[in-house]
Write a protein that holds these residues in place. Structure first.
Motif, PDB file in Angstrom:
ATOM      1  N   MET A   1       0.697  -1.528   0.099  1.00 29.72           N
ATOM      2  CA  MET A   1      -0.027   0.225   0.228  1.00 29.72           C
ATOM      3  C   MET A   1       0.604   1.105   0.003  1.00 29.72           C
ATOM      4  O   MET A   1       0.638   2.293  -0.515  1.00 29.72           O
ATOM      5  N   VAL A   2       2.052   1.105   0.988  1.00 31.61           N
ATOM      6  CA  VAL A   2       2.791   2.193   0.712  1.00 31.61           C
ATOM      7  C   VAL A   2       3.905   2.868  -0.905  1.00 31.61           C
ATOM      8  O   VAL A   2       3.842   3.803  -0.934  1.00 31.61           O
ATOM      9  N   ALA A   3       4.189   1.537  -1.266  1.00 36.58           N
ATOM     10  CA  ALA A   3       4.074   1.480  -2.714  1.00 36.58           C
ATOM     11  C   ALA A   3       3.409   2.298  -3.663  1.00 36.58           C
ATOM     12  O   ALA A   3       2.793   2.925  -4.912  1.00 36.58           O
ATOM     13  N   ALA A   4       2.132   1.970  -4.146  1.00 30.66           N
ATOM     14  CA  ALA A   4       0.542   2.672  -4.629  1.00 30.66           C
ATOM     15  C   ALA A   4       0.855   4.121  -3.550  1.00 30.66           C
ATOM     16  O   ALA A   4       0.290   4.736  -5.252  1.00 30.66           O
ATOM     17  N   PHE A   5       1.301   4.259  -2.836  1.00 29.20           N
ATOM     18  CA  PHE A   5       0.522   5.798  -2.339  1.00 29.20           C
ATOM     19  C   PHE A   5       1.824   6.594  -3.068  1.00 29.20           C
ATOM     20  O   PHE A   5       1.681   7.421  -3.379  1.00 29.20           O
ATOM     21  N   LEU A   6       3.021   6.230  -3.205  1.00 25.03           N
ATOM     22  CA  LEU A   6       4.097   7.012  -3.095  1.00 25.03           C
ATOM     23  C   LEU A   6       3.581   6.933  -4.675  1.00 25.03           C
ATOM     24  O   LEU A   6       4.344   8.241  -5.062  1.00 25.03           O
ATOM     25  N   THR A   7       3.468   5.353  -5.519  1.00 21.26           N
ATOM     26  CA  THR A   7       3.512   5.806  -6.749  1.00 21.26           C
ATOM     27  C   THR A   7       2.101   6.999  -7.513  1.00 21.26           C
ATOM     28  O   THR A   7       2.148   7.995  -8.166  1.00 21.26           O
ATOM     29  N   ILE A   8       1.365   7.173  -6.374  1.00 21.51           N
ATOM     30  CA  ILE A   8       0.449   7.768  -6.687  1.00 21.51           C
ATOM     31  C   ILE A   8       1.071   9.295  -6.219  1.00 21.51           C
ATOM     32  O   ILE A   8       0.723  10.735  -7.039  1.00 21.51           O
ATOM     33  N   LEU A   9       1.621   8.967  -5.553  1.00 26.60           N
ATOM     34  CA  LEU A   9       1.864  11.043  -4.184  1.00 26.60           C
ATOM     35  C   LEU A   9       3.028  11.573  -5.942  1.00 26.60           C
ATOM     36  O   LEU A   9       2.718  12.377  -6.371  1.00 26.60           O
ATOM     37  N   LEU A  10       4.180  10.644  -6.359  1.00 28.21           N
ATOM     38  CA  LEU A  10       5.261  10.778  -7.606  1.00 28.21           C
ATOM     39  C   LEU A  10       3.787  11.267  -8.930  1.00 28.21           C
ATOM     40  O   LEU A  10       4.428  12.205  -9.533  1.00 28.21           O
ATOM     41  N   GLY A  11       2.879  11.038  -9.704  1.00 23.45           N
ATOM     42  CA  GLY A  11       2.013  11.266 -10.152  1.00 23.45           C
ATOM     43  C   GLY A  11       1.873  12.126 -10.491  1.00 23.45           C
ATOM     44  O   GLY A  11       1.598  13.468 -10.927  1.00 23.45           O
ATOM     45  N   VAL A  12       1.047  12.746  -8.493  1.00 30.45           N
ATOM     46  CA  VAL A  12       0.673  14.061  -8.319  1.00 30.45           C
ATOM     47  C   VAL A  12       1.046  14.913  -8.923  1.00 30.45           C
ATOM     48  O   VAL A  12       1.473  16.123  -9.701  1.00 30.45           O
ATOM     49  N   VAL A  13       2.841  14.774  -8.420  1.00 32.10           N
ATOM     50  CA  VAL A  13       3.597  16.036  -7.811  1.00 32.10           C
ATOM     51  C   VAL A  13       4.249  15.597  -9.247  1.00 32.10           C
ATOM     52  O   VAL A  13       4.230  17.116 -10.273  1.00 32.10           O
ATOM     53  N   ALA A  14       4.051  15.153 -10.487  1.00 30.05           N
ATOM     54  CA  ALA A  14       4.348  14.941 -11.186  1.00 30.05           C
ATOM     55  C   ALA A  14       4.352  15.840 -12.688  1.00 30.05           C
ATOM     56  O   ALA A  14       4.192  17.002 -13.207  1.00 30.05           O
ATOM     57  N   ARG A  15       2.707  15.498 -12.655  1.00 25.84           N
ATOM     58  CA  ARG A  15       1.514  16.317 -13.675  1.00 25.84           C
ATOM     59  C   ARG A  15       1.437  18.140 -12.825  1.00 25.84           C
ATOM     60  O   ARG A  15       2.034  18.979 -13.589  1.00 25.84           O
ATOM     61  N   GLU A  16       2.622  17.879 -11.470  1.00 28.97           N
ATOM     62  CA  GLU A  16       1.955  20.210 -11.621  1.00 28.97           C
ATOM     63  C   GLU A  16       3.135  19.867 -12.137  1.00 28.97           C
ATOM     64  O   GLU A  16       3.260  21.515 -12.019  1.00 28.97           O
ATOM     65  N   VAL A  17       4.606  19.830 -12.166  1.00 29.53           N
ATOM     66  CA  VAL A  17       5.194  20.545 -12.471  1.00 29.53           C
ATOM     67  C   VAL A  17       5.356  20.173 -14.437  1.00 29.53           C
ATOM     68  O   VAL A  17       6.850  19.962 -14.665  1.00 29.53           O
ATOM     69  N   HIS A  18       4.489  19.297 -14.377  1.00 37.94           N
ATOM     70  CA  HIS A  18       4.596  19.381 -16.179  1.00 37.94           C
ATOM     71  C   HIS A  18       5.881  18.417 -16.346  1.00 37.94           C
ATOM     72  O   HIS A  18       6.183  18.345 -17.757  1.00 37.94           O
ATOM     73  N   TRP A  19       5.860  17.145 -15.949  1.00 33.44           N
ATOM     74  CA  TRP A  19       7.184  16.147 -16.312  1.00 33.44           C
ATOM     75  C   TRP A  19       6.127  14.908 -16.771  1.00 33.44           C
ATOM     76  O   TRP A  19       5.498  14.154 -15.067  1.00 33.44           O
ATOM     77  N   ASP A  20       5.820  13.958 -17.439  1.00 35.32           N
ATOM     78  CA  ASP A  20       5.225  13.684 -17.648  1.00 35.32           C
ATOM     79  C   ASP A  20       6.081  11.871 -17.334  1.00 35.32           C
ATOM     80  O   ASP A  20       6.674  11.586 -18.582  1.00 35.32           O
ATOM     81  N   ILE A  21       5.529  11.060 -16.388  1.00 34.32           N
ATOM     82  CA  ILE A  21       6.009   9.784 -16.045  1.00 34.32           C
ATOM     83  C   ILE A  21       5.356   8.459 -16.483  1.00 34.32           C
ATOM     84  O   ILE A  21       4.075   7.935 -16.600  1.00 34.32           O
TER      85      ILE A  21
END
Length: 150
Positions: A1-21
């Motif tokens: 669950m921690v891995a899912a949380f961190l992956t989703i968090l990384l996706g949110v942060v990446a979208r905010e800085v206009h970085w597509d992962i």
């Protein structure tokens, strides 16, 4: 669950800085599925799977013991089949070099491995429950919380 949380968090942060992962959504899904299947054995031990105690509580002790034997054997058989087919799916994905259709294009045997391990653990938990039940013990925790209705 921690891995899912961190992956989703990384996706949110990446979208905010206009970085597509690419593939982050798929990896979050893999992590959630893995967590779900790896939790099956522990959930069985704690008695948090659905049990029909409403019926069991109304049976005589002898009949209840018989019904519990039947339920444990049926549960073990179904968990064994689930473990077999999940392990077979991992093997087939590995031998055929199957990859994810999502943007990540990961080998599918990697996320499927968590599912197979959880299913094998679930079958082993049922086998352990059968052995303890044969010895007169109780593998599955049953308490006042299990009888609560919502």
């Amino acid at each position: 669950m921690v891995a899912a949380f961190l992956t989703i968090l990384l996706g949110v942060v990446a979208r905010e800085v206009h970085w597509d992962i690419v593939g982050l959504d798929a990896y979050a899904g893999y992590a959630i599925a893995c967590a779900l299947f790896l939790a099956l054995p522990g959930t069985l031990k704690r008695g948090e799977h659905i049990r029909v105690t409403l019926l069991l509580d109304r049976l005589s002790p002898r009949l209840r013991a018989g019904v519990e034997w039947v339920c444990l054997f049926l549960g073990f058989g179904m968990a064994l089949m689930l473990a077999w087919y999940a392990s077979r799916m991992v093997w087939l994905s590995w031998t055929t070099h199957d990859i994810s259709p999502a943007a990540d294009a990961s080998p599918l045997w990697i996320p499927q491995l968590g599912m197979a391990l959880g299913c094998v653990g679930f079958a082993l938990s049922f086998a352990h429950a059968l052995v303890l039940h044969a010895r007169g013990g109780n593998f599955i925790a049953v308490g006042a919380e299990a009888a609560r209705t919502e």
